[in-house]
Design an enzyme around this catalytic site. Structure first.
Site, mmCIF file in Angstrom:
data_model
loop_
_atom_site.group_PDB
_atom_site.id
_atom_site.type_symbol
_atom_site.label_atom_id
_atom_site.label_comp_id
_atom_site.label_asym_id
_atom_site.label_seq_id
_atom_site.Cartn_x
_atom_site.Cartn_y
_atom_site.Cartn_z
ATOM 1 N N CYS A 214 0.829 -1.219 0.000
ATOM 2 C CA CYS A 214 0.000 0.000 0.000
ATOM 3 C C CYS A 214 0.858 1.262 0.000
ATOM 4 O O CYS A 214 1.851 1.343 0.724
ATOM 5 C CB CYS A 214 -0.862 0.064 1.257
ATOM 6 N N ARG A 308 -4.870 6.321 -13.165
ATOM 7 C CA ARG A 308 -5.156 7.360 -12.172
ATOM 8 C C ARG A 308 -5.327 6.715 -10.808
ATOM 9 O O ARG A 308 -5.606 5.531 -10.709
ATOM 10 C CB ARG A 308 -6.473 8.078 -12.527
HETATM 11 P P1 XMP Z 1 -0.799 -7.801 2.796
HETATM 12 O O1 XMP Z 1 -0.002 -7.026 3.792
HETATM 13 O O2 XMP Z 1 -1.382 -9.071 3.338
HETATM 14 O O3 XMP Z 1 -2.011 -6.843 2.431
HETATM 15 O O4 XMP Z 1 -0.012 -8.057 1.529
HETATM 16 C C1 XMP Z 1 -3.076 -7.233 1.598
HETATM 17 C C2 XMP Z 1 -4.107 -6.132 1.608
HETATM 18 O O5 XMP Z 1 -3.569 -4.920 1.087
HETATM 19 C C3 XMP Z 1 -4.636 -4.131 0.557
HETATM 20 N N1 XMP Z 1 -4.263 -3.716 -0.791
HETATM 21 C C4 XMP Z 1 -3.945 -2.464 -1.149
HETATM 22 N N2 XMP Z 1 -3.942 -1.322 -0.446
HETATM 23 N N3 XMP Z 1 -3.185 -0.172 -2.380
HETATM 24 C C5 XMP Z 1 -3.560 -0.167 -1.067
HETATM 25 O O6 XMP Z 1 -3.542 0.894 -0.440
HETATM 26 C C6 XMP Z 1 -3.186 -1.277 -3.148
HETATM 27 O O7 XMP Z 1 -2.827 -1.250 -4.318
HETATM 28 C C7 XMP Z 1 -3.596 -2.486 -2.500
HETATM 29 N N4 XMP Z 1 -3.731 -3.764 -2.938
HETATM 30 C C8 XMP Z 1 -4.134 -4.483 -1.866
HETATM 31 C C9 XMP Z 1 -5.872 -5.001 0.548
HETATM 32 O O8 XMP Z 1 -6.671 -4.604 1.651
HETATM 33 C C10 XMP Z 1 -5.299 -6.395 0.730
HETATM 34 O O9 XMP Z 1 -6.203 -7.328 1.273
#
Ligand code: XMP
Length: 369
Positions: A214, A308
């Site tokens: 994230c 975006r």
């Molecule tokens: P972990 O730490 O288990 O996290 O790899 C998985 C969770 O991360 C979130 N997620 C994102 N959050 N941008 C974000 O801000 C992203 O591109 C993104 N992709 C996933 C999501 O809640 C996931 O379950």
């Protein structure tokens, strides 16, 4: 709704806002003789159960059909991602449904005793779970998924305390079959939990900007460390709460469950396995698979979205082999955690914790090497 702010409901009085590395659980008197006496039965949502408290994240490098099916076999659930056509996602749900329930819909766990032979809780139904968004065509998606056999839908949105999410929960509850549970998120505050529950949510997904890929907190400045987010929501939630993002070990899972989360959602821990979508990549120094954020540029470009609102990174992670070994290892660690707490099940596993300093954090890791 929405603009009401009752700061007392959140952890505003705390000096620090905490995440997993900031706390350690306090050992309790235990009579547990063997970890085989411990069960991890829990809920994914108000009416659907799990034998192990783990959910594969609806990311396109984590959970497609293979992961969802394997997670079911392992007593967890996979949330089938939504970065595909309605037809493709519905076909996966039909296949999963058929593998579990056969031709008939709606069978309880007992009818499916082969895989779930150790099931003995009062929670009747196997979840078949898929992600949806909040656009107009997601209503069509939701209907198609439910017609195909999905019984738990996750409204998969970065900022869950939003009018569109509240309206989507209300629409789902009014228009889908009454036995479908709706999980909404992601959220980090008590107000969000109250608003989503009031709209009809049967489960809450908690964690903003704390996932391993994230960039939300860097890009926007918003987010609350994971432990405090969970506490904010758990203070008021009456439905099962999912701890999502930033979980790196069975110790982190144990901490989330001890705080009161009903289950955890995993991304990076399950990425790189055979069952995660994507090819194995051969490099001079080893084998890898791709793991990318749902809001990363790579994911957006792959699925023909505009470049975006990018709020995630993409990377490669080491290839790990079958996910069974990973899940079994994690559940081993969680059962061990319950034995340190003297708890035989997750209902008994509600614990106090201590806050640790940086020195404590260093001590908690192997530090001779
Ligand atoms: P972990 O730490 O288990 O996290 O790899 C998985 C969770 O991360 C979130 N997620 C994102 N959050 N941008 C974000 O801000 C992203 O591109 C993104 N992709 C996933 C999501 O809640 C996931 O379950």
């Amino acid at each position: 709704m929405g603009n009401t702010v009752n700061t007392n409901l959140n952890q505003q009085n705390m000096k620090y806002h905490l995440t997993y590395d900031d706390i350690q659980l306090v050992p309790q008197f235990s009579k547990i003789q063997s970890r085989t006496h411990i069960n991890l039965n829990t809920l994914v949502s108000r009416r659907y159960g799990l034998i192990n408290p783990i959910i594969a994240s609806p990311m396109d490098t984590v959970c497609g059909e293979d992961m969802a099916f394997k997670m079911m076999q392992l007593g967890g659930v996979g949330c089938v991602h939504r970065f595909m056509s309605i037809e493709d996602q519905s076909t996966i749900i039909k296949n999963l449904r058929y593998k579990i329930y056969g031709e008939g819909f709606g069978g309880p766990f007992e009818d499916w005793g082969v895989m779930y032979d150790d099931w003995h809780a009062d929670i009747p139904y196997v979840p078949i779970m898929a992600a949806i968004g909040v656009n107009e065509n997601d209503k069509e998606r939701a209907k198609a998924l439910v017609d195909s056999g999905a019984n738990v839908l996750l409204i998969d949105v970065a900022h869950g305390h939003h009018k569109n999410v509240i309206e989507m929960v209300e629409w789902c509850k009014a228009n889908l079959k009454s036995d479908v549970d709706i999980i909404a998120g992601n959220i980090a505050t008590a107000e969000a939990a109250i608003d989503l529950e009031r709209a009809g949510a049967d489960g809450l997904r908690v964690g903003i900007g704390g996932g391993s890929l994230c960039t939300t907190r860097i890009k926007t400045g918003f987010g609350i460390p994971n432990v405090t987010s969970l506490q904010n929501v758990l203070n008021v939630a009456k439905v099962p709460v999912m701890a999502d993002g930033g979980i790196r070990s069975s110790g982190d899972i144990a901490k989330a469950l001890a705080l009161g989360a009903s289950n955890v959602m995993l991304g990076s821990l399950l990425a790189g396995t055979d069952e995660a979508p994507g090819m194995i990549i051969e490099k001079p120094n080893g084998l890898y698979k791709r793991y990318r954020g749902a809001a990363s540029l790579e994911t957006k470009l792959t699925h023909g979205q505009e470049a975006r609102n990018v709020e995630g990174e993409s990377t490669v992670v080491p290839y790990k082999g079958g996910v069974k070994l990973i899940v079994n290892g994690l559940m081993d660690g969680v059962k061990s955690a319950l034995s340190y707490a003297g708890a035989t099940n997750l209902k008994e596993f509600r614990l106090d914790y201590v806050e640790v300093t940086n020195a404590g954090l260093n001590e908690a890791k192997p530090h001779l090497l």
